[in-house]
Motif scaffolding. Structure first.
Motif, PDB file in Angstrom:
ATOM      1  N   ALA A 221       0.853  -1.190   0.000  1.00  0.00           N
ATOM      2  CA  ALA A 221       0.000   0.000   0.000  1.00  0.00           C
ATOM      3  C   ALA A 221       0.885   1.234   0.000  1.00  0.00           C
ATOM      4  N   GLY A 222       0.463   2.235  -0.752  1.00  0.00           N
ATOM      5  CA  GLY A 222       1.200   3.489  -0.809  1.00  0.00           C
ATOM      6  C   GLY A 222       1.207   4.071  -2.203  1.00  0.00           C
ATOM      7  N   ASN A 223       2.238   4.856  -2.506  1.00  0.00           N
ATOM      8  CA  ASN A 223       2.362   5.484  -3.813  1.00  0.00           C
ATOM      9  C   ASN A 223       2.993   4.480  -4.776  1.00  0.00           C
ATOM     10  N   LEU A 224       2.143   3.670  -5.395  1.00  0.00           N
ATOM     11  CA  LEU A 224       2.637   2.559  -6.205  1.00  0.00           C
ATOM     12  C   LEU A 224       1.767   2.359  -7.438  1.00  0.00           C
ATOM     13  N   ASP A 225       2.302   1.553  -8.348  1.00  0.00           N
ATOM     14  CA  ASP A 225       1.554   1.116  -9.528  1.00  0.00           C
ATOM     15  C   ASP A 225       1.507  -0.412  -9.491  1.00  0.00           C
ATOM     16  N   HIS A 226       0.322  -0.972  -9.540  1.00  0.00           N
ATOM     17  CA  HIS A 226       0.149  -2.413  -9.388  1.00  0.00           C
ATOM     18  C   HIS A 226       0.974  -3.199 -10.413  1.00  0.00           C
ATOM     19  N   ALA A 227       0.917  -2.776 -11.658  1.00  0.00           N
ATOM     20  CA  ALA A 227       1.625  -3.505 -12.713  1.00  0.00           C
ATOM     21  C   ALA A 227       3.134  -3.526 -12.463  1.00  0.00           C
ATOM     22  N   HIS A 228       3.669  -2.401 -12.016  1.00  0.00           N
ATOM     23  CA  HIS A 228       5.100  -2.327 -11.731  1.00  0.00           C
ATOM     24  C   HIS A 228       5.482  -3.249 -10.575  1.00  0.00           C
ATOM     25  N   VAL A 229       4.673  -3.221  -9.505  1.00  0.00           N
ATOM     26  CA  VAL A 229       4.944  -4.092  -8.369  1.00  0.00           C
ATOM     27  C   VAL A 229       4.823  -5.555  -8.779  1.00  0.00           C
ATOM     28  N   ALA A 230       3.850  -5.878  -9.631  1.00  0.00           N
ATOM     29  CA  ALA A 230       3.689  -7.250 -10.112  1.00  0.00           C
ATOM     30  C   ALA A 230       4.936  -7.721 -10.850  1.00  0.00           C
ATOM     31  N   ASP A 231       5.496  -6.867 -11.689  1.00  0.00           N
ATOM     32  CA  ASP A 231       6.725  -7.222 -12.404  1.00  0.00           C
ATOM     33  C   ASP A 231       7.881  -7.460 -11.428  1.00  0.00           C
ATOM     34  N   LEU A 232       8.000  -6.594 -10.434  1.00  0.00           N
ATOM     35  CA  LEU A 232       9.078  -6.727  -9.454  1.00  0.00           C
ATOM     36  C   LEU A 232       8.937  -8.024  -8.660  1.00  0.00           C
ATOM     37  N   VAL A 233       7.723  -8.313  -8.210  1.00  0.00           N
ATOM     38  CA  VAL A 233       7.493  -9.511  -7.403  1.00  0.00           C
ATOM     39  C   VAL A 233       7.725 -10.771  -8.232  1.00  0.00           C
ATOM     40  N   THR A 234       7.259 -10.776  -9.469  1.00  0.00           N
ATOM     41  CA  THR A 234       7.456 -11.939 -10.338  1.00  0.00           C
ATOM     42  C   THR A 234       8.936 -12.224 -10.535  1.00  0.00           C
ATOM     43  N   ALA A 235       9.713 -11.187 -10.758  1.00  0.00           N
ATOM     44  CA  ALA A 235      11.151 -11.376 -10.950  1.00  0.00           C
ATOM     45  C   ALA A 235      11.829 -11.847  -9.668  1.00  0.00           C
ATOM     46  N   ALA A 236      11.446 -11.242  -8.543  1.00  0.00           N
ATOM     47  CA  ALA A 236      12.121 -11.554  -7.281  1.00  0.00           C
ATOM     48  C   ALA A 236      11.774 -12.946  -6.766  1.00  0.00           C
ATOM     49  N   LEU A 237      10.525 -13.366  -6.951  1.00  0.00           N
ATOM     50  CA  LEU A 237      10.102 -14.671  -6.459  1.00  0.00           C
ATOM     51  C   LEU A 237      10.154 -15.741  -7.547  1.00  0.00           C
ATOM     52  N   GLY A 238      10.653 -15.377  -8.711  1.00  0.00           N
ATOM     53  CA  GLY A 238      10.710 -16.314  -9.828  1.00  0.00           C
ATOM     54  C   GLY A 238      11.373 -17.633  -9.505  1.00  0.00           C
ATOM     55  N   PRO A 239      12.590 -17.625  -8.936  1.00  0.00           N
ATOM     56  CA  PRO A 239      13.253 -18.901  -8.630  1.00  0.00           C
ATOM     57  C   PRO A 239      12.440 -19.772  -7.667  1.00  0.00           C
ATOM     58  N   ALA A 240      11.816 -19.155  -6.670  1.00  0.00           N
ATOM     59  CA  ALA A 240      11.000 -19.930  -5.724  1.00  0.00           C
ATOM     60  C   ALA A 240       9.728 -20.437  -6.383  1.00  0.00           C
ATOM     61  N   ALA A 241       9.185 -19.652  -7.329  1.00  0.00           N
ATOM     62  CA  ALA A 241       7.946 -20.040  -8.003  1.00  0.00           C
ATOM     63  C   ALA A 241       8.164 -21.144  -9.026  1.00  0.00           C
ATOM     64  N   ASP A 242       9.393 -21.303  -9.520  1.00  0.00           N
ATOM     65  CA  ASP A 242       9.666 -22.300 -10.555  1.00  0.00           C
ATOM     66  C   ASP A 242       9.300 -23.711 -10.119  1.00  0.00           C
ATOM     67  N   GLY A 243       9.414 -23.991  -8.831  1.00  0.00           N
ATOM     68  CA  GLY A 243       9.082 -25.321  -8.346  1.00  0.00           C
ATOM     69  C   GLY A 243       7.592 -25.561  -8.208  1.00  0.00           C
ATOM     70  N   HIS A 244       6.800 -24.518  -8.478  1.00  0.00           N
ATOM     71  CA  HIS A 244       5.345 -24.619  -8.329  1.00  0.00           C
ATOM     72  C   HIS A 244       4.675 -24.030  -9.569  1.00  0.00           C
TER      73      HIS A 244
END
Length: 458
Positions: A221-244
């Motif tokens: 929550a705050g001064n953010l853009d959902h799409a931008h945060v989604a891209d950041l989270v996808t990249a950061a959690l990508g290795p952990a998400a690969d197993g699922h």
């Protein structure tokens, strides 16, 4: 560093984000400014754009808490809260602290009975750093043997601090007395015995087995853009998400039908404190049972403020205790309404008698219209004021997604409070407060027989 984003782009985010893999909840089902996406690996992202602020609060929530631990793992989730900050394959513990200090941000975590949250609070220009740091800590920590031993001592010190704080000790004792052998009755922090026996392998197995992306919710929550945060989270959690890769998000914790609470029990922890600390309470329903607004009104009128019945009767009119209040908790399977008071040991019997009289009176006759109106006003004000900062909004988003799988607008919550009637509160009070009371006491008493009769005869 992340750039500041124009919130006018929010209307385009469902098409601009490459991170939205499966589900983007229909926007007419979400509160204004709230966006939700399901990302690769089953990660859920919920954001709320807050105009006029320059900060972002962001948390990685995991739907795992102390209730999910075995006897061997008791205290593991909280132990990990310490350990995951001790270093990753890319960062040392000092490096983690230095990166966050360099931007004036906050990085922390907390563990509860049914969930865990690792969070950061930063300037809006530092969202990318916050996402990367949190994801690194949660998914790629080292859990070195030397760090396990180092933090074991820290956790044991924390248990000692809890034991030296009668009010904290009382909370754990009340849960144990009310919920018994059910996992809800165990302290989040574990016990001295379980922490001393906890191996690095047990911690690592719990972490890798439970902290998976389908159980994760990223709330921001705050001064953010959902799409931008989604891209950041996808990249950061990508290795952990690969197993699922094909995993769906784990749904909210469902009620199992178990009834863990025990009405009418009495627990005592002898303690050489100057005061007697007492908690009286009754079992309540779980969070999936309707009636939360009425329960909130009842709790507020009973002991939620200076005008509440308990405060007026115990402190203002009789001067029996400096601190007295009521509170509620609601878990998936059960809940509780409890009353706390701290007083001189020789006054404990009278305090208990007054509290029992107040609860009995409300059970028999309900609340007045004036009391209900005051309680509703206090709840409305507290709810609105509680949403004035980004951290509170982030917490609201994360808890709602984990607990219910949906978001409720502030306006809707206010409407639900306004709709509560004195008759609804009276019906709830008659059902809830007529149950046998469970009590817990921490104070200078060697045996239950030393307690006043008003406690022994609950």
């Amino acid at each position: 560093m992340a750039e500041r984003h124009d919130h006018a782009a929010a209307a385009r985010e469902h098409t601009s984000s490459r991170a939205v893999a499966r589900v983007c909840a229909p926007q007419d089902e979400l509160p204004d400014a709230v966006r939700r996406s399901e990302l690769p690996g089953g990660v859920r992202l919920v954001t709320e754009a807050v105009p006029g602020v320059r900060s972002v609060a962001l948390g990685i929530w995991i739907g795992i808490g102390s209730v999910d631990e075995t006897a061997e793992q008791a205290g593991a989730a909280h132990f990990l809260e310490h350990l995951l900050f001790k270093g990753t394959r890319r960062r040392t513990a000092a490096g983690i602290a230095e990166e966050m200090d360099a931007v004036g941000g906050e990085l922390n975590a907390f563990t509860a009975k049914e969930h865990t949250c690792y969070y950061a609070h930063v300037l809006d220009t530092d969202v990318a750093l916050a996402v990367d740091l949190l994801a690194d800590v949660v998914t790629d920590a080292e859990l070195a043997h030397t760090d396990v031993e180092l933090e074991r001592g820290v956790v044991l010190e924390e248990i000692s601090m809890r034991d030296d704080d009668p009010e904290d000790l009382l909370g754990d004792l009340f849960d144990q007395t009310l919920f018994g052998e059910h996992p809800l009755g165990s302290p989040v922090i574990g016990s001295e015995e379980s922490i001393r026996a906890m191996s690095r392998e047990t911690l690592h197995s719990f972490w890798r087995g439970e902290y998976t992306t389908p159980r994760m919710v990223v709330a921001a929550a705050g001064n953010l853009d959902h799409a931008h945060v989604a891209d950041l989270v996808t990249a950061a959690l990508g290795p952990a998400a690969d197993g699922h890769t094909d995993a769906r998000a784990v749904p909210p914790r469902a009620a199992t039908g178990a009834r863990p609470a025990r009405a009418g029990a009495l627990g005592l922890q002898p303690d050489e404190s100057e005061q007697a600390h007492m908690m009286l309470g009754v079992p309540g329903s779980g969070r999936h049972t309707p009636g939360r607004p009425a329960l909130a009104v009842l709790n507020t009128a009973l002991g939620g403020g200076l005008s509440s019945r308990l405060f007026q009767q115990v402190r203002e009119q009789r001067g029996l205790a400096y601190q007295v209040y009521s509170s509620t908790v609601r878990y998936a399977d059960a809940g509780a309404l409890s009353v706390y008071a701290g007083c001189a040991p020789e006054r404990l019997g009278e305090v208990v008698a007054v509290v029992r009289d107040v609860l009995g009176e409300v059970a028999a006759h309900g609340l007045t219209e004036a009391e209900v109106a005051r309680a509703k006003g206090a709840l409305r004000g507290g709810l609105v004021l509680g949403c004035e900062d980004t951290a509170s909004r982030m917490n609201r988003l994360g808890r709602a997604e984990l607990d219910h799988g949906r978001q409720r607008s502030l306006a809707d919550s206010l409407t639900r409070i306004d709709a509560v009637t004195p008759d609804q509160v009276g019906t709830l009070a008659a059902d809830l407060l007529a149950q046998p009371l469970t009590a817990a006491v921490v104070g200078p008493y060697d045996d239950v027989a030393d307690l006043p009769a008003s406690l022994r005869d609950l």
